[in-house]
Structure formats: structure tokens, C-alpha cells
Write a protein that holds these residues in place. Structure first.
Motif, PDB file in Angstrom:
ATOM      1  N   TRP A  83      35.124  43.048  46.485  1.00  0.00           N
ATOM      2  CA  TRP A  83      36.024  42.769  45.362  1.00  0.00           C
ATOM      3  C   TRP A  83      37.030  43.898  45.152  1.00  0.00           C
ATOM      4  O   TRP A  83      38.134  43.661  44.645  1.00  0.00           O
ATOM      5  CB  TRP A  83      35.229  42.497  44.092  1.00  0.00           C
ATOM      6  N   GLU A 100      41.324  39.201  38.822  1.00  0.00           N
ATOM      7  CA  GLU A 100      40.434  39.408  37.678  1.00  0.00           C
ATOM      8  C   GLU A 100      39.847  38.089  37.195  1.00  0.00           C
ATOM      9  O   GLU A 100      38.640  37.973  36.935  1.00  0.00           O
ATOM     10  CB  GLU A 100      41.195  40.079  36.540  1.00  0.00           C
ATOM     11  N   PHE A 103      37.210  36.791  39.646  1.00  0.00           N
ATOM     12  CA  PHE A 103      35.947  37.530  39.536  1.00  0.00           C
ATOM     13  C   PHE A 103      35.142  37.052  38.335  1.00  0.00           C
ATOM     14  O   PHE A 103      33.928  36.842  38.422  1.00  0.00           O
ATOM     15  CB  PHE A 103      36.234  39.027  39.416  1.00  0.00           C
ATOM     16  N   LYS A 104      35.815  36.849  37.199  1.00  0.00           N
ATOM     17  CA  LYS A 104      35.118  36.422  35.984  1.00  0.00           C
ATOM     18  C   LYS A 104      34.527  35.024  36.156  1.00  0.00           C
ATOM     19  O   LYS A 104      33.421  34.747  35.669  1.00  0.00           O
ATOM     20  CB  LYS A 104      36.073  36.452  34.789  1.00  0.00           C
ATOM     21  N   THR A 106      33.494  33.650  38.968  1.00  0.00           N
ATOM     22  CA  THR A 106      32.331  33.772  39.845  1.00  0.00           C
ATOM     23  C   THR A 106      31.161  34.395  39.093  1.00  0.00           C
ATOM     24  O   THR A 106      30.006  33.986  39.251  1.00  0.00           O
ATOM     25  CB  THR A 106      32.677  34.631  41.083  1.00  0.00           C
ATOM     26  N   LEU A 107      31.466  35.402  38.255  1.00  0.00           N
ATOM     27  CA  LEU A 107      30.424  36.054  37.467  1.00  0.00           C
ATOM     28  C   LEU A 107      29.772  35.073  36.492  1.00  0.00           C
ATOM     29  O   LEU A 107      28.559  35.114  36.264  1.00  0.00           O
ATOM     30  CB  LEU A 107      31.018  37.242  36.705  1.00  0.00           C
ATOM     31  N   GLU A 109      29.350  31.832  36.936  1.00  0.00           N
ATOM     32  CA  GLU A 109      28.425  30.996  37.705  1.00  0.00           C
ATOM     33  C   GLU A 109      27.088  31.712  37.888  1.00  0.00           C
ATOM     34  O   GLU A 109      26.013  31.116  37.749  1.00  0.00           O
ATOM     35  CB  GLU A 109      29.021  30.660  39.073  1.00  0.00           C
ATOM     36  N   TYR A 110      27.160  32.995  38.217  1.00  0.00           N
ATOM     37  CA  TYR A 110      25.927  33.754  38.425  1.00  0.00           C
ATOM     38  C   TYR A 110      25.145  33.909  37.126  1.00  0.00           C
ATOM     39  O   TYR A 110      23.918  33.789  37.106  1.00  0.00           O
ATOM     40  CB  TYR A 110      26.242  35.135  39.001  1.00  0.00           C
ATOM     41  N   THR A 111      25.848  34.162  36.025  1.00  0.00           N
ATOM     42  CA  THR A 111      25.182  34.427  34.750  1.00  0.00           C
ATOM     43  C   THR A 111      24.353  33.234  34.297  1.00  0.00           C
ATOM     44  O   THR A 111      23.228  33.392  33.797  1.00  0.00           O
ATOM     45  CB  THR A 111      26.222  34.785  33.669  1.00  0.00           C
ATOM     46  N   TYR A 362      22.811  38.205  42.694  1.00  0.00           N
ATOM     47  CA  TYR A 362      24.129  38.660  42.217  1.00  0.00           C
ATOM     48  C   TYR A 362      24.992  39.116  43.388  1.00  0.00           C
ATOM     49  O   TYR A 362      26.165  38.732  43.513  1.00  0.00           O
ATOM     50  CB  TYR A 362      23.974  39.803  41.210  1.00  0.00           C
ATOM     51  N   MET A 366      28.452  37.128  44.368  1.00  0.00           N
ATOM     52  CA  MET A 366      29.728  37.826  44.207  1.00  0.00           C
ATOM     53  C   MET A 366      30.382  38.125  45.557  1.00  0.00           C
ATOM     54  O   MET A 366      31.612  38.060  45.689  1.00  0.00           O
ATOM     55  CB  MET A 366      29.524  39.120  43.417  1.00  0.00           C
TER      56      MET A 366
END
Length: 488
Positions: A83, A100, A103-104, A106-107, A109-111, A362, A366
Motif C-alpha cells: 500500500w 486512500e 484502502f478504507k 478494503t479495510l 471488508e476486513y473489519t 488482515y 490488504m
């Protein structure tokens, strides 16, 4: 930005380089990813460097057993580096906000998956602390089953328990039973371990809660909650075919009966019921309210915390009543055990979650999200699914998951979002779930048992049974194509 003459014939050297990357992606399906950004960076220095970084990190993950390095470490570093390269390229292009935002997304989805898995692991750990699994193991040991009966009982239990608990916990529970009952008979123990790994992976394939990959497909909305149960018969076939073959190699003797007394801790049964209620709430949140399943799971975690508060506050009164009762009976053994009672602590159960797995998840999500944003999505999608044979691609990816973890394989397919029928989405769910059984290192269950039954269940032992497991793999695919033909 993409050149306006993108449809013009590409130079031969450019076509060769793209074909080389496509071959690499076919061999390493994790390189497929979230939606590509506005810049095509697949042949840029940053893009190629990102691919190399990920491959190096994954090579370290595959060498976990030899290097004794937790698998989360290399992928966390890889995600950060990838990243960083993505952000640098987009800053140079004057588009810092685009990277940015990607990235948010994708984050996020992981959360959602992180919260879901964290609650599920906490419940499993709470049931383990209340000795639910110890009680089951003690019952099996006490019954004094024959080797052949034990082989089938542990396999069948592994199959069904893994549909609600993770396959690694289930496999380790069944392995503990076999090690206890058949102590010293390494040949039988190793055979049971192979059977348990296959059963645990197969059992997780037909339930949205059975495996991370099924959870990912459900949360992505590709298959409804009830749709996964169409894989029940193929999953049973996947387990039964190799088990029937291995059954003929069991020396059917009866081990010496053992006596082990285990008492459930206070609240054990109620925690099991709370877990089932939490699962039901999670399903209703997703199917009725159209909310992420993680919301229902977090609600269930709150209920478990309240119940844990009740257990702590009522513990002194409960201990006093038990002391009086055991004193009247003269049961000095139970009185002595009351002195070692520890109050239930929900946060200690959360702390015991498989954080290495969650952090590995994670790093993978990512990393693959960054690589997809660089532009590898369309390349891999065309290579795998462009020929109009999604079923063949899904079968191949399932076999690759024996070497490459099924989490990045499934995330790759979900990110590509190929236009597949429900039958094909179920097929990739099945193959990614059971393909890891082909090798001992292909699933968390296999890796865990190599450590638990060290020197008895090994990579080489599992490899001997690969032809039987591969036959079950093919039979399960055939069963799915036959039983669920209307879904294609």
C-alpha cells in the motif's frame, strides 16, 4: 491514466510480459483482487515489485513449519509495503485521495469479518473453558469403543462439529481423544488424524459458519444462508470416500477402557444456548434486516458479557451452596476441587482468540486488495474465467488451495466477481474448502495436528493417503454437478 489507444495491437514483448504475469497469477491465485484503480500499473516497477513482495511473503508463510515463524508476520509487512507503493504511485499521478478511499474500502471488508470471527472464537474459547469439549472427550474415552468405531465416531463428530466451530479446534479435540484412547498405536493414530482432517474440512464446506471461506461468500451476498446446505451431500461424499478406503486398513482391536471424570463448569449449557441464539440473530440480521452478520455477532458478544457478569457476581453464593451440599454427602474430592474454581472472565476468552490467524487474515486481505487496485484483477479474471469454463477454473483453484491458503484463493475469486451461476459459486466454495485436505499443510486443521501429534501424524503420512483423498475430491465435485444441476 489508461491510454486512449488501448485497443491497438500491443508489441510482442508487452504481450509476452503480460502472459508471464498471467501464468504467475494462475499459479498463485491470491494475486487477484479488489476492483482495479483508474491507473493500469500491472507492468510498472511498483506493480511488479508489489507482486514480488507478496510472493516472498507467501513463501515465508508456506515455510512456517520449518522456520517456526508465525504466518502473520510476513503478510503484515507485505501489506504495508504494497500500500505504500500504491499510495506513492497515485501521489505521483496527482490522485492521493483515490488510494486512500480504496484502502478504507478494503479495510472495511476486513473489519466486518474480523468482528464476526472474533465473537465466534470467543464463544468457542468460553465453551472450552467451561469444559464442554473436555466432557465430550471424557465420554468417548469412557465408552471404550473399538478402533473401527473410534475411527468413525471421531470422523463423524469432526464433520458435524466443524459446521459450527472452526475446523482447527474441532480437529484438535478429536485428535486429543484418539491420542488418549490409542496411546502407543502410532499407525492407528496417524490414520485417524488423516480422517479427522478430511472430515473437519468437509464439514465446514456446507455451513456459512463452518469456514472462513464460506463466511466470506455469505457476507459477499453471492449465496444466501440456506443455499449452502445444497453442499451437504457433496461434503458427505468428500468425507466418506477416503474414510471407506481407510476403513479397510484398520486393525479392529479394542483398546483398554479408561476412566476419566469431567464435570461441566457452571453455565456451560447456557453458554452453548447463547451461542446458538447469537448465530440465529446473526442470520436474521443479514437475511431480514439486510445488515452485516457482524452486527448480530457483536450483539451476542454483549449477551455473553452480561452472562459472564452474572456468573462472577453469583459465584460466592453458588460455591457456598455446593460446599454445604458436598459436606452433607461427604464428597471430599469435589470439596477440594471447589478451592481451585476461577471466576469466568470474558476478556481472557477474547485474549485467547487465534490472533495470529486474524492478523494473517488482515495481511492477506490488504495485500490482495492493494494488488488488485494496481490492476491485476482483469488479468487474472481473463486468464481463469475468460475461456467460458468457470467450473474447470473452480476445480483447479480448489486443488491449488492445498498449497496456497484457501482464504486468499476465495478472496481472489470474490474480488474478481466473475459472472457465475449459483451452482458455480457453490462449487468454488466446496473446492476451496475441501481442497486443503489433499496435503497436511493445506489447512489449519492439518497444520495443527502435525504439531499436536508430532512425529506420528506427518506430511509424509498424509501424503500416502492423497490418492484416496483426491478420489473423494473428484467424487464430491461430481456429486455437486449431479445433485445441484438445476443451479448451474
Amino acid at each position: 491514466m489508461r491510454p486512449s489507444n488501448a485497443s491497438a495491437p500491443r508489441p510482442r514483448s508487452l504481450r509476452v510480459r503480460r502472459w508471464f504475469l498471467a501464468v504467475c497469477l494462475l499459479c498463485f491465485p491470491p494475486l487477484a483482487f479488489a476492483e482495479a484503480g483508474p491507473l493500469d500499473l500491472t507492468l510498472s516497477a511498483a506493480g511488479i515489485a508489489s507482486v514480488v513482495i507478496f510472493l516472498l511473503a507467501y513463501a515465508l508463510v508456506m515455510g512456517e513449519e520449518v522456520l517456526h515463524m508465525r504466518k502473520s508476520k510476513p503478510v503484515l509487512v507485505a501489506a504495508g509495503l504494497i500500500w505504500t507503493l500504491v499510495a506513492w504511485m497515485y501521489m505521483r499521478a496527482g490522485l492521493p485521495d483515490v488510494a486512500e478511499t480504496a484502502f478504507k474500502e478494503t479495510l472495511l471488508e476486513y473489519t466486518e469479518l474480523l468482528l464476526f470471527l472474533l465473537v465466534a472464537m470467543t464463544y468457542i474459547n468460553a465453551m472450552e473453558e467451561r469444559r464442554v469439549f473436555d466432557k465430550l472427550r471424557a465420554w468417548l474415552v469412557y465408552k471404550g469403543f473399538s478402533y473401527r468405531s473410534l475411527f468413525w465416531i471421531t470422523g463423524i463428530l469432526a464433520f458435524w462439529i466443524s459446521s459450527i466451530a472452526n475446523n482447527m479446534t474441532t480437529a484438535m479435540l478429536m485428535c486429543a481423544v484418539v491420542l488418549k484412547v490409542a496411546e502407543g498405536d502410532n499407525r492407528f493414530i496417524s490414520l485417524c488424524c488423516v480422517n479427522v482432517v478430511v472430515a473437519a474440512n468437509a464439514g465446514g464446506a456446507f455451513s456459512p459458519f463452518g469456514d472462513i471461506t464460506t463466511l466470506m461468500v455469505w457476507q459477499a451476498g453471492q449465496i444466501p444462508f440456506g443455499g449452502f446446505f445444497a453442499l451437504l451431500i457433496p461434503a458427505i461424499v468428500n468425507f466418506m470416500v477416503p474414510a471407506l478406503i481407510m476403513n479397510f486398513f484398520i486393525v479392529n482391536q479394542k483398546p483398554e477402557s479408561l476412566t476419566e471424570t469431567v464435570w461441566l463448569k457452571r453455565g456451560a449449557r447456557r453458554i452453548v444456548l447463547l451461542f446458538l441464539f447469537t448465530v440465529a440473530i446473526s442470520v436474521l440480521c443479514h437475511s431480514v434486516l439486510n445488515l452485516p452478520p457482524a452486527m448480530g455477532m457483536m450483539f451476542g458478544l454483549g449477551l455473553l458479557q452480561f452472562f459472564g457478569y452474572y456468573l462472577r457476581r453469583s459465584l460466592p453464593r453458588s460455591l457456598e451452596r455446593k460446599r454445604e451440599r458436598y459436606s452433607r454427602r461427604g464428597d471430599w474430592r469435589k470439596l477440594e476441587q471447589l478451592g481451585s474454581v476461577v471466576p469466568f472472565d470474558i476478556f481472557s476468552r477474547i485474549a485467547r482468540s487465534e490472533w495470529d490467524t486474524l492478523l494473517f487474515f488482515y495481511g492477506v486481505v490488504m495485500s490482495v486488495g492493494g494488488l488488485g487496485f494496481l490492476g491485476y484483477l482483469s488479468l487474472l479474471s481473463e486468464t481463469l474465467y475468460g475461456g467460458g469454463h468457470p467450473a474447470l477454473a473452480n476445480v483447479i483453484l480448489g486443488m491449488i488451495s492445498a498449497v496456497v491458503d484457501n482464504i486468499p484463493v476465495m478472496f481472489a475469486v470474490l474480488s474478481m466477481a466473475p459472472g457465475m451461476s449459483e451452482g458455480n459459486w457453490l462449487l468454488i466454495t466446496l473446492t476451496a474448502g475441501v481442497g486443503g485436505s489433499l496435503l497436511a499443510m493445506g489447512s489449519a486443521a492439518g497444520v495443527a495436528l502435525m504439531g499436536q501429534a508430532r512425529g506420528i501424524y506427518t506430511f509424509a503420512v498424509h501424503l500416502r493417503w492423497m490418492p484416496a483423498i483426491l478420489l473423494g475430491y473428484g467424487a464430491s465435485v461430481g456429486a455437486h454437478l449431479l445433485v445441484n444441476a438445476s443451479l448451474f
